[in-house]
Design an enzyme around this catalytic site. Sequence first.
Site: not given
Length: 315
Positions: A16, A152, A222, A261, A263, A276, A278, A282
């Site tokens: 990443e 990602s 992305y 964060r 998800d 998950e 994080n 990002g």
Amino acid sequence: MSDRSVAVLAGGLSHEREVSLRSGRRLAGVLRATGLDVREWDVDATLIDRLQAERPDAAIVALHGGEGENGAVQAVLELLGVPYVGTTSAACRRAWDKPTAKAELERAGLHTPDWIALPHTTFRELGAKSVLEAMVERLGLPLMLKPDQGGSALGAQVVRAAEDLPAAMVSCLAYADTVLAERFVTGTEVAVSVVHDGAAPRALPPVEVVAPGGVYDYTARYTPGATTFHCPARLSADTTALLERTALEAHALLGLRDLSRMDAVVDEDGRVQILEVNVSPGLTDTSLLPTAVAAEGSDLGAVFAALVERAVERA
């Protein structure tokens, strides 16, 4: 605050790297706008010498994947006594390993899709065909296959037919030695960021993710314009409140610090299924934490400048 020096650590050598460099550039820009003295450092063999020679007031880990999220760089900062924004090395390790994090969340009574994690050696020694058949028997189809570590959505795939499982497994194993297989949950996909830029951690507005084909993979994440985001999410007030409470609880349960964060998917029964959590969200133009910050009317630079002050105060 203008005399504060901040090292933004980005890049590195994980899969990443490019995303991390984009996050680092954006973060450095918004922090400079607040008056901070910002240095952008690629994480390589010169890092320790630079930290010792230039000694920033604080560092921010804008690395994604690998050493930036598994606690390795955080442990080096702790070793050198450099204050930093983000989660401690020990808690990073816990959140980075998806099976470990899912088990902790499950024990606490939070929902996460039914799952099993198996190393490459199990498929080789017990026979991939038999193991995959047992996996389908236990979890059903469709399945989400993903590496047990990483971000990602690299290597992650939705598998709807049993004959597609071997190829999906090979894709996962290109990024990790263990495959995490989850029951695929349908519903509303959301991300809820948590920041601790004031007296207590707070949840930012949930971001609803509408990805092409219903799969929020690397390309969908992305490629500008590929995915539609709604912030705040198009959910009831009660569901929004539940999401925010769940994100805060997951943040606390995993021992995270400063920002994270979650998800998740709100399933058809209204349950929040955590995918998950994080530790290094990002910060690119298509990332979800900056989207949520903007939606609530806050400034990304001001949020991170406050986190820098917290890091300095902790020291």
